[in-house]
Design an enzyme around this catalytic site. Structure first.
Site, PDB file in Angstrom:
ATOM      1  CG  ASP A  13      -7.886  -2.769  49.925  1.00 44.55           C
ATOM      2  OD1 ASP A  13      -8.327  -3.920  50.027  1.00 44.55           O
ATOM      3  OD2 ASP A  13      -6.720  -2.512  49.568  1.00 44.55           O
ATOM      4  CE  LYS A  16     -14.329  -4.173  45.920  1.00 49.31           C
ATOM      5  NZ  LYS A  16     -13.116  -3.449  46.280  1.00 49.31           N
ATOM      6  N   GLY A  40      -9.952  -9.860  49.866  1.00 47.46           N
ATOM      7  CA  GLY A  40     -10.271 -10.342  51.200  1.00 47.46           C
ATOM      8  C   GLY A  40     -11.135  -9.340  51.903  1.00 47.46           C
ATOM      9  CG  HIS A  41     -14.995  -8.663  52.031  1.00 46.06           C
ATOM     10  ND1 HIS A  41     -15.051  -8.827  50.686  1.00 46.06           N
ATOM     11  CD2 HIS A  41     -16.100  -9.199  52.551  1.00 46.06           C
ATOM     12  CE1 HIS A  41     -16.157  -9.460  50.402  1.00 46.06           C
ATOM     13  NE2 HIS A  41     -16.813  -9.699  51.493  1.00 46.06           N
ATOM     14  CD  GLN A 224      -8.715  -8.022  43.199  1.00 46.59           C
ATOM     15  OE1 GLN A 224      -9.320  -8.396  42.214  1.00 46.59           O
ATOM     16  NE2 GLN A 224      -8.479  -8.832  44.212  1.00 46.59           N
TER      17      GLN A 224
HETATM   18  P1  IMP Z   1      -2.140  -9.659  42.530  1.00 48.29           P
HETATM   19  O1  IMP Z   1      -3.597  -9.448  42.309  1.00 48.29           O
HETATM   20  O2  IMP Z   1      -1.829 -10.467  43.749  1.00 48.29           O
HETATM   21  O3  IMP Z   1      -1.435 -10.131  41.306  1.00 48.29           O
HETATM   22  O4  IMP Z   1      -1.499  -8.203  42.838  1.00 48.29           O
HETATM   23  C1  IMP Z   1      -1.416  -7.183  41.850  1.00 48.29           C
HETATM   24  C2  IMP Z   1      -1.677  -5.808  42.459  1.00 48.29           C
HETATM   25  O5  IMP Z   1      -3.031  -5.723  42.882  1.00 48.29           O
HETATM   26  C3  IMP Z   1      -0.827  -5.517  43.708  1.00 48.29           C
HETATM   27  O6  IMP Z   1      -0.540  -4.126  43.731  1.00 48.29           O
HETATM   28  C4  IMP Z   1      -1.764  -5.850  44.848  1.00 48.29           C
HETATM   29  O7  IMP Z   1      -1.440  -5.144  46.028  1.00 48.29           O
HETATM   30  C5  IMP Z   1      -3.095  -5.390  44.257  1.00 48.29           C
HETATM   31  N1  IMP Z   1      -4.243  -6.089  44.844  1.00 48.29           N
HETATM   32  C6  IMP Z   1      -4.657  -7.348  44.611  1.00 48.29           C
HETATM   33  N2  IMP Z   1      -5.761  -7.630  45.328  1.00 48.29           N
HETATM   34  C7  IMP Z   1      -6.055  -6.527  46.014  1.00 48.29           C
HETATM   35  C8  IMP Z   1      -7.123  -6.175  46.900  1.00 48.29           C
HETATM   36  O8  IMP Z   1      -8.026  -6.970  47.206  1.00 48.29           O
HETATM   37  N3  IMP Z   1      -7.082  -4.910  47.400  1.00 48.29           N
HETATM   38  C9  IMP Z   1      -6.128  -4.005  47.054  1.00 48.29           C
HETATM   39  N4  IMP Z   1      -5.124  -4.277  46.223  1.00 48.29           N
HETATM   40  C10 IMP Z   1      -5.091  -5.522  45.703  1.00 48.29           C
END
Ligand code: IMP
Length: 441
Positions: A13, A16, A40-41, A224
């Site tokens: 977040d 990017k 997601g953006h 991420q």
């Molecule tokens: P997962 O990717 O859904 O398995 O989540 C694992 C960790 O990554 C959690 O702490 C989520 O909040 C974080 N996370 C996953 N995708 C994003 C993103 O796009 N932005 C910020 N945090 C993310």
């Protein structure tokens, strides 16, 4: 023509999307190399708002080819929804969107396992997005995953599905006491998806190789951020993919020798969603202030993000593990009303001061930040085109961040609009893409 990787230098977040949007007109191809629809953006073009989770935002630039690489895990239902919404708004996908045959599928049992596992973990839960991304990567590593190419071979798809459903149903029923799935239901649904996606599924590694041979420039769009990397992040509070620059090679089949540079994106402060250590986390009124001004709510889940001060230890670590050439700093304006701004320059741990990121999760969990306090600038930073026009104290803050990271800034974002962007005159970014200034008003 340069092939450049854009990565998040914090916990995701970082903004990017805006940086990618500035660079995209100067490349031929944009590739996603890891993650799934947990990312997601939101992209605003004129009056239209697009929310993208799996497709690179380059798709909104006519003529830009977009690739979903083999390192991505794809939820086909969510992808098709995204594609339909783009087509309805006049975006051309044919000839512009290419999906790797080797990308793994997120199956309906993956989100179910994701949620069930989180519930079981109790206070050690990760705080995942619940999209099934982790369990899909589990299957990939366990060599039972189902890939895009399997969608095109009904007999093979059925065979793999039967094996998986039998195994996952046992897990869901006996370990998690959760709902189970039937093969026929998933098969029918996924064969419908196959009809939709077939024209886009291809050998993207070969395509990328040919395009690069012919002189195309490729932008690798990370999802991420560094601290969520499966190997280099704050394990186990991470996502399940290689979010760092190395993932750009393994997640696409483009070898590291064909990558020319890495740009890191960082906020002027820090945020994190979900559980896990976050030494510079703010509490109370200042956290509320930053969350409100920065609109720090997740694009995928809407969850409020945890907010913190800029962490120089994390930033330097991101430079090291990604080989960052330069940093784009976003959301400087969010700090405009702070009387003081803090920067973490070390971690106090049991009497020692650490100046390198500790890879040990127990150390990170106990680390107490050592702060430098800088005087705030208490003036707007938005709307300036040149760094020299910024308030002097804001420039001092930027200079200190540059000193801490050891790499130059290339871009400073002071708001969501393109006009709210300061391009540093001579930086790796302007050297890679000399015409980049033309994408800004
Ligand atoms: P997962 O990717 O859904 O398995 O989540 C694992 C960790 O990554 C959690 O702490 C989520 O909040 C974080 N996370 C996953 N995708 C994003 C993103 O796009 N932005 C910020 N945090 C993310």
């Amino acid at each position: 023509m340069p092939n450049i990787v854009v990565v998040g230098a914090q916990w995701g977040d970082e903004g990017k999307g805006k940086v990618v949007d500035v660079i995209t007109p100067h490349v031929n191809v944009v590739v996603r190399y890891q993650g799934g629809n947990n990312a997601g953006h939101t992209v605003v073009v004129g009056r239209e708002k697009y929310v993208l989770h799996s497709i690179p935002s380059g798709i909104l630039h006519p003529g830009c080819r977009c690739v979903v690489g083999c390192g991505v895990v794809v939820d086909p239902g969510s992808l098709i929804e995204e594609m339909e919404s783009l087509v309805q708004r006049g975006v051309t996908l044919d000839g512009n969107l290419f999906i790797s045959k080797n990308a793994h599928l997120i199956m309906p049992y993956h989100p179910a396992l994701d949620r069930a596992s989180e519930a079981k973990l109790g206070k050690r839960r990760i705080g995942t997005t619940g999209k099934g991304v982790g369990p899909a990567y589990v299957d990939k590593a366990a060599r039972v995953g189902i890939r895009m190419a399997d969608l095109l071979n009904e007999a093979l798809f059925r065979e793999k599905l039967e094996l998986n459903v039998a195994q996952k149903n046992r897990l869901l029923r006996e370990i998690y006491d959760a709902q189970t799935f039937t093969v026929e239901e998933i098969l029918n649904q996924y064969l419908r998806y196959a009809g939709w996606l077939a024209p886009y599924i291809t050998d993207t590694a070969l395509l990328l190789s040919k395009w690069i041979d012919s002189g195309y420039s490729v932008l690798f769009e990370g999802a991420q951020g560094t601290m969520l990397d499966i190997d280099h992040g704050t394990y186990p509070y991470i996502t399940s993919s290689s979010t760092t620059a190395g993932g750009a090679a393994t997640g696409t089949g483009v070898p590291p020798t064909r990558l020319h540079g890495v740009l890191g994106v960082s906020k002027a402060y820090a945020t994190r969603v979900g559980g896990g250590p976050f030494p510079t986390e703010m509490q109370g009124a200042i956290a509320e202030h930053i969350r409100g001004r920065g609109n720090e709510y997740g694009a995928t889940t809407g969850r409020p993000r945890r907010c913190g001060w800029f962490d120089g230890i994390v930033a330097r670590y991101a430079v090291r593990v990604n080989g960052l050439d330069t940093v784009a700093l976003t959301k400087l304006d969010v700090l405009d009303q702070c009387e003081t701004v803090k920067v973490c320059v070390g971690y106090r741990y049991r009497g020692d001061v650490l100046t390198e990121f500790p890879e040990d999760e127990t150390v990170m969990a106990e680390a107490v930040p050592v702060y430098e306090e800088l005087s705030g600038w208490l003036a707007p930073t938005g709307g300036f085109q040149l760094e020299a026009e910024l308030p002097a104290k804001a420039r001092q803050y930027l200079a200190r961040l540059e000193e801490l990271t050891g790499v130059p800034l290339c871009l400073i974002s002071t708001g969501p609009q393109r006009a709210e962007t300061i391009l540093v005159e001579d930086s790796p970014l302007t050297r890679w893409f000399p015409s980049v200034r033309s994408s800004l008003p």
